[in-house]
Design a protein around this motif. Structure first.
Motif, PDB file in Angstrom:
ATOM      1  N   MET A   1       0.882  -1.270  -0.106  1.00  0.00           N
ATOM      2  CA  MET A   1      -0.021  -0.095  -0.048  1.00  0.00           C
ATOM      3  C   MET A   1       1.024   1.304   0.058  1.00  0.00           C
ATOM      4  SD  MET A   1      -3.012   1.027   0.140  1.00  0.00           S
ATOM      5  CE  MET A   1      -4.219   2.360   0.666  1.00  0.00           C
ATOM      6  N   ILE A   2       1.851   1.241   0.971  1.00  0.00           N
ATOM      7  CA  ILE A   2       2.665   2.484   0.852  1.00  0.00           C
ATOM      8  C   ILE A   2       3.496   2.523  -0.379  1.00  0.00           C
ATOM      9  CG2 ILE A   2       4.776   3.331   2.110  1.00  0.00           C
ATOM     10  CD1 ILE A   2       3.855   2.161   4.421  1.00  0.00           C
ATOM     11  N   SER A   3       3.938   1.512  -1.138  1.00  0.00           N
ATOM     12  CA  SER A   3       4.615   1.753  -2.361  1.00  0.00           C
ATOM     13  C   SER A   3       3.776   2.330  -3.221  1.00  0.00           C
ATOM     14  CB  SER A   3       5.376   0.330  -2.603  1.00  0.00           C
ATOM     15  OG  SER A   3       4.403  -0.524  -3.032  1.00  0.00           O
ATOM     16  N   PHE A   4       2.568   1.950  -3.269  1.00  0.00           N
ATOM     17  CA  PHE A   4       1.409   2.131  -4.407  1.00  0.00           C
ATOM     18  C   PHE A   4       1.398   3.848  -4.024  1.00  0.00           C
ATOM     19  CE2 PHE A   4      -2.838   3.336  -5.189  1.00  0.00           C
ATOM     20  CZ  PHE A   4      -2.922   3.013  -6.491  1.00  0.00           C
ATOM     21  N   LEU A   5       1.202   4.148  -2.980  1.00  0.00           N
ATOM     22  CA  LEU A   5       1.033   5.722  -2.387  1.00  0.00           C
ATOM     23  C   LEU A   5       2.508   6.553  -3.163  1.00  0.00           C
ATOM     24  CD1 LEU A   5      -0.627   5.796   0.917  1.00  0.00           C
ATOM     25  CD2 LEU A   5      -1.802   6.208  -1.426  1.00  0.00           C
ATOM     26  N   GLN A   6       3.351   5.826  -2.848  1.00  0.00           N
ATOM     27  CA  GLN A   6       4.725   6.591  -3.157  1.00  0.00           C
ATOM     28  C   GLN A   6       4.994   6.571  -4.483  1.00  0.00           C
ATOM     29  OE1 GLN A   6       7.861   4.089  -1.112  1.00  0.00           O
ATOM     30  NE2 GLN A   6       7.754   5.376   0.870  1.00  0.00           N
ATOM     31  N   THR A   7       4.246   5.876  -5.617  1.00  0.00           N
ATOM     32  CA  THR A   7       4.483   5.905  -7.035  1.00  0.00           C
ATOM     33  C   THR A   7       3.132   6.946  -7.493  1.00  0.00           C
ATOM     34  OG1 THR A   7       3.223   3.746  -7.109  1.00  0.00           O
ATOM     35  CG2 THR A   7       5.785   3.634  -7.119  1.00  0.00           C
ATOM     36  N   ILE A   8       2.252   6.477  -7.035  1.00  0.00           N
ATOM     37  CA  ILE A   8       0.962   7.432  -7.517  1.00  0.00           C
ATOM     38  C   ILE A   8       0.704   8.666  -6.952  1.00  0.00           C
ATOM     39  CG2 ILE A   8      -1.478   7.306  -7.739  1.00  0.00           C
ATOM     40  CD1 ILE A   8      -0.580   5.326  -9.259  1.00  0.00           C
ATOM     41  N   LEU A   9       1.210   9.034  -5.861  1.00  0.00           N
ATOM     42  CA  LEU A   9       0.927  10.400  -5.464  1.00  0.00           C
ATOM     43  C   LEU A   9       2.036  11.443  -5.933  1.00  0.00           C
ATOM     44  CD1 LEU A   9       0.390  10.096  -1.518  1.00  0.00           C
ATOM     45  CD2 LEU A   9      -0.969  10.874  -3.377  1.00  0.00           C
TER      46      LEU A   9
ATOM     47  N   ILE B   1       0.317  12.084  -9.359  1.00  0.00           N
ATOM     48  CA  ILE B   1      -0.799  12.965  -9.303  1.00  0.00           C
ATOM     49  C   ILE B   1      -0.647  14.529  -9.015  1.00  0.00           C
ATOM     50  CG2 ILE B   1      -2.972  13.555  -7.770  1.00  0.00           C
ATOM     51  CD1 ILE B   1      -3.143  10.336  -7.245  1.00  0.00           C
TER      52      ILE B   1
END
Length: 97
Positions: free
Chosen positions: A1-9, A12
């Protein structure tokens, strides 16, 4: 989840910054165009005011002459009234003596 946020944020945020930059450029171009139109209107008003300067100078000259004439009339009338009262006052002084 954190790696997902680190790539998507970041993606965006970059996307939103690009949109903000485009909106800023569009607003800047529109404001430059608006300032150009305002400058044309101000120049037009300035030309019209300059064309009326002769008329205003004529009105100023006329009012100055009218004021000069009325000042002379008032001075004459007040001098005449002053002489009449001075003459009456000197007659009363002579009668009292």
């Amino acid at each position: 989840m954190i790696s997902f946020l680190q790539t998507i944020l970041p993606i965006i945020i970059y996307f939103l910054l690009i949109i903000l930059l485009i909106v800023g450029i569009i607003l800047g171009v529109r404001s430059i165009q608006t300032l150009g139109k305002i400058n044309k209107v101000v120049d037009d008003v300035n030309d019209k005011v300059q064309s009326l300067n002769g008329f205003f100078n004529l009105i100023d000259f006329t009012t100055d002459k009218i004021v000069s004439i009325t000042d002379r009339v008032v001075e004459g009338v007040s001098g005449l009234i002053g002489r009449v009262f001075k003459h009456r006052h000197s007659k009363k002084s002579e009668e009292e003596e």
